[in-house]
Design a protein around this motif. Structure first.
Motif, mmCIF file in Angstrom:
data_model
loop_
_atom_site.group_PDB
_atom_site.id
_atom_site.type_symbol
_atom_site.label_atom_id
_atom_site.label_comp_id
_atom_site.label_asym_id
_atom_site.label_seq_id
_atom_site.Cartn_x
_atom_site.Cartn_y
_atom_site.Cartn_z
ATOM 1 N N VAL A 151 -67.850 -22.015 -24.216
ATOM 2 C CA VAL A 151 -67.262 -20.943 -25.025
ATOM 3 C C VAL A 151 -66.914 -19.771 -24.117
ATOM 4 N N GLY A 152 -65.751 -19.159 -24.381
ATOM 5 C CA GLY A 152 -65.336 -18.018 -23.578
ATOM 6 C C GLY A 152 -64.617 -16.969 -24.401
ATOM 7 N N ARG A 153 -64.133 -15.968 -23.722
ATOM 8 C CA ARG A 153 -63.452 -14.842 -24.362
ATOM 9 C C ARG A 153 -62.309 -15.330 -25.254
ATOM 10 N N GLY A 154 -62.273 -14.816 -26.482
ATOM 11 C CA GLY A 154 -61.189 -15.122 -27.401
ATOM 12 C C GLY A 154 -61.374 -16.382 -28.226
ATOM 13 N N ASP A 155 -62.443 -17.134 -27.985
ATOM 14 C CA ASP A 155 -62.663 -18.381 -28.724
ATOM 15 C C ASP A 155 -63.103 -18.107 -30.162
ATOM 16 N N VAL A 156 -62.927 -19.121 -30.998
ATOM 17 C CA VAL A 156 -63.363 -19.061 -32.402
ATOM 18 C C VAL A 156 -64.463 -20.103 -32.599
ATOM 19 N N CYS A 157 -65.600 -19.654 -33.137
ATOM 20 C CA CYS A 157 -66.777 -20.518 -33.284
ATOM 21 C C CYS A 157 -67.275 -20.498 -34.718
ATOM 22 N N LEU A 158 -67.860 -21.621 -35.137
ATOM 23 C CA LEU A 158 -68.542 -21.720 -36.415
ATOM 24 C C LEU A 158 -70.014 -22.011 -36.148
ATOM 25 N N ASP A 159 -70.895 -21.198 -36.724
ATOM 26 C CA ASP A 159 -72.337 -21.428 -36.625
ATOM 27 C C ASP A 159 -72.809 -21.828 -38.019
ATOM 28 N N ILE A 160 -73.046 -23.113 -38.209
ATOM 29 C CA ILE A 160 -73.344 -23.668 -39.539
ATOM 30 C C ILE A 160 -74.826 -23.992 -39.605
ATOM 31 N N GLY A 161 -75.529 -23.294 -40.497
ATOM 32 C CA GLY A 161 -76.981 -23.294 -40.495
ATOM 33 C C GLY A 161 -77.457 -22.250 -39.510
ATOM 34 N N ALA A 162 -76.973 -21.015 -39.699
ATOM 35 C CA ALA A 162 -77.156 -19.963 -38.690
ATOM 36 C C ALA A 162 -78.562 -19.402 -38.645
ATOM 37 N N ALA A 163 -79.308 -19.510 -39.745
ATOM 38 C CA ALA A 163 -80.662 -18.949 -39.826
ATOM 39 C C ALA A 163 -80.607 -17.464 -39.453
ATOM 40 N N TYR A 164 -81.410 -17.050 -38.469
ATOM 41 C CA TYR A 164 -81.511 -15.632 -38.111
ATOM 42 C C TYR A 164 -80.528 -15.225 -37.015
ATOM 43 N N GLY A 165 -79.700 -16.149 -36.557
ATOM 44 C CA GLY A 165 -78.706 -15.799 -35.558
ATOM 45 C C GLY A 165 -79.015 -16.282 -34.159
ATOM 46 N N MET A 166 -79.851 -17.311 -34.059
ATOM 47 C CA MET A 166 -80.238 -17.860 -32.763
ATOM 48 C C MET A 166 -79.020 -18.188 -31.899
ATOM 49 N N TYR A 167 -77.979 -18.757 -32.519
ATOM 50 C CA TYR A 167 -76.743 -19.072 -31.808
ATOM 51 C C TYR A 167 -75.659 -18.029 -32.056
ATOM 52 N N SER A 208 -70.468 -17.328 -39.284
ATOM 53 C CA SER A 208 -71.837 -17.826 -39.431
ATOM 54 C C SER A 208 -72.168 -18.059 -40.899
ATOM 55 N N PHE A 209 -72.783 -19.216 -41.168
ATOM 56 C CA PHE A 209 -73.078 -19.618 -42.543
ATOM 57 C C PHE A 209 -74.570 -19.898 -42.684
ATOM 58 N N GLU A 210 -75.193 -19.217 -43.639
ATOM 59 C CA GLU A 210 -76.613 -19.397 -43.908
ATOM 60 C C GLU A 210 -76.842 -19.272 -45.415
ATOM 61 N N PRO A 211 -77.315 -20.351 -46.084
ATOM 62 C CA PRO A 211 -77.438 -20.318 -47.537
ATOM 63 C C PRO A 211 -78.674 -19.599 -48.073
ATOM 64 N N LEU A 212 -79.735 -19.486 -47.279
ATOM 65 C CA LEU A 212 -80.969 -18.861 -47.752
ATOM 66 C C LEU A 212 -80.869 -17.338 -47.688
ATOM 67 N N ARG A 213 -81.346 -16.692 -48.731
ATOM 68 C CA ARG A 213 -81.160 -15.253 -48.863
ATOM 69 C C ARG A 213 -81.846 -14.452 -47.761
ATOM 70 N N LEU A 214 -83.138 -14.713 -47.489
ATOM 71 C CA LEU A 214 -83.859 -13.895 -46.511
ATOM 72 C C LEU A 214 -83.308 -14.044 -45.099
ATOM 73 N N PRO A 215 -83.137 -15.273 -44.574
ATOM 74 C CA PRO A 215 -82.527 -15.373 -43.244
ATOM 75 C C PRO A 215 -81.134 -14.751 -43.193
ATOM 76 N N TYR A 216 -80.373 -14.911 -44.264
ATOM 77 C CA TYR A 216 -79.034 -14.322 -44.279
ATOM 78 C C TYR A 216 -79.106 -12.799 -44.195
ATOM 79 N N GLN A 217 -80.020 -12.197 -44.947
ATOM 80 C CA GLN A 217 -80.134 -10.738 -44.922
ATOM 81 C C GLN A 217 -80.517 -10.233 -43.536
ATOM 82 N N ILE A 218 -81.414 -10.955 -42.859
ATOM 83 C CA ILE A 218 -81.798 -10.579 -41.499
ATOM 84 C C ILE A 218 -80.615 -10.734 -40.558
ATOM 85 N N LEU A 219 -79.889 -11.843 -40.704
ATOM 86 C CA LEU A 219 -78.703 -12.096 -39.890
ATOM 87 C C LEU A 219 -77.673 -10.993 -40.063
ATOM 88 N N GLU A 220 -77.374 -10.644 -41.301
ATOM 89 C CA GLU A 220 -76.360 -9.624 -41.584
ATOM 90 C C GLU A 220 -76.815 -8.246 -41.118
#
Length: 235
Positions: free
Chosen positions: A27-43, A59-71
């Motif tokens: 991955v480099g400058r300007g790339d587009v990435c999808l993080d599916i199952g992002a949890a707390y943002g490890m990736y 980044s996609f995370e379905p659980l409320r608490l990990p998503y809130q921490i991520l956001e």
């Protein structure tokens, strides 16, 4: 320049996944990435640092608490090029039940999984939630994402279903795919590692593992490893 070094460092500290060290080769400058199952943002945050302001991380995370921490972390980092979504991805759009297991009386967010397609439910404990589900293709079309360079998919055995919902995107853009492949999770859905790997290999993807500072070709799944890279870009 947006400073994501602190968030990235925290994400790495929380993780034992050596593959994080190999992201800069993919991955480099300007790339587009999808993080599916992002949890707390490890990736999410290491990816955001690599793509810079000219790139995007969805980044996609379905659980409320990990998503809130991520956001919250995204806002604190000022990472406007990171787009977080409180939803799961799958083979079709809609709403689905998600099982959140409990262990020692506490929610085990890392083992949460969608119920659709489950063949061997195992422990019936925990909570069942209803979450929105979208396909990769739908997300790319509605957000007018012009290309996708990299996807990380860690969804507790649901990886094949997620990829099914992104078939057009994958065929068109041939992104690098970093997938968790573990029999203990795949077994819930009555699937094996071959069910994940063989369709990708038929598409011309090659399989790699991160070892000794490089992505190395492999032809076999090793039960001691969790993550495998599929690429048609690397040699």
């Amino acid at each position: 320049m947006i400073r994501l070094s602190t968030a990235a460092m925290v994400a790495r500290t929380l993780s034992r996944e050596s593959e994080l060290r190999g992201l800069s080769q993919l991955v480099g400058r300007g790339d587009v990435c999808l993080d599916i199952g992002a949890a707390y943002g490890m990736y999410t945050f290491p990816l955001a640092r690599l793509v810079r302001r000219t790139g995007q991380v969805h980044s996609f995370e379905p659980l409320r608490l990990p998503y809130q921490i991520l956001e919250s972390a995204r806002q604190a980092a000022g990472a406007r090029h990171v787009i977080t979504t409180n939803a799961a991805l799958g083979p079709s759009n809609g709403r689905q039940r998600l099982r959140l297991p409990y262990r020692f009386g506490l929610p085990n967010h890392g083992w949460a999984h969608l119920q659709v397609g489950v063949k061997r439910p195992g422990d019936s404990g925990g909570k069942t939630l209803e979450v929105p589900v979208y396909t990769i293709d739908h997300v790319c079309e509605t957000r007018r994402i012009p290309w996708v360079d990299f996807m990380k998919v860690d969804v507790e055995g649901f990886e094949s279903a997620v990829l099914e919902g992104g078939r057009r995107t994958i065929e068109r853009h041939r992104p690098n795919l970093l997938l968790e492949i573990e029999d203990r999770h795949l077994d819930k859905y009555g699937m094996s590692a071959a069910d994940v790997t063989e369709p990708l290999l038929r598409m011309g993807y090659r399989m790699y593992i991160w070892r000794r500072g490089h992505w190395q070709r492999t032809d076999a799944i090793d039960h001691r490893r969790r993550n495998y890279l599929f690429s048609s870009r690397l040699p």
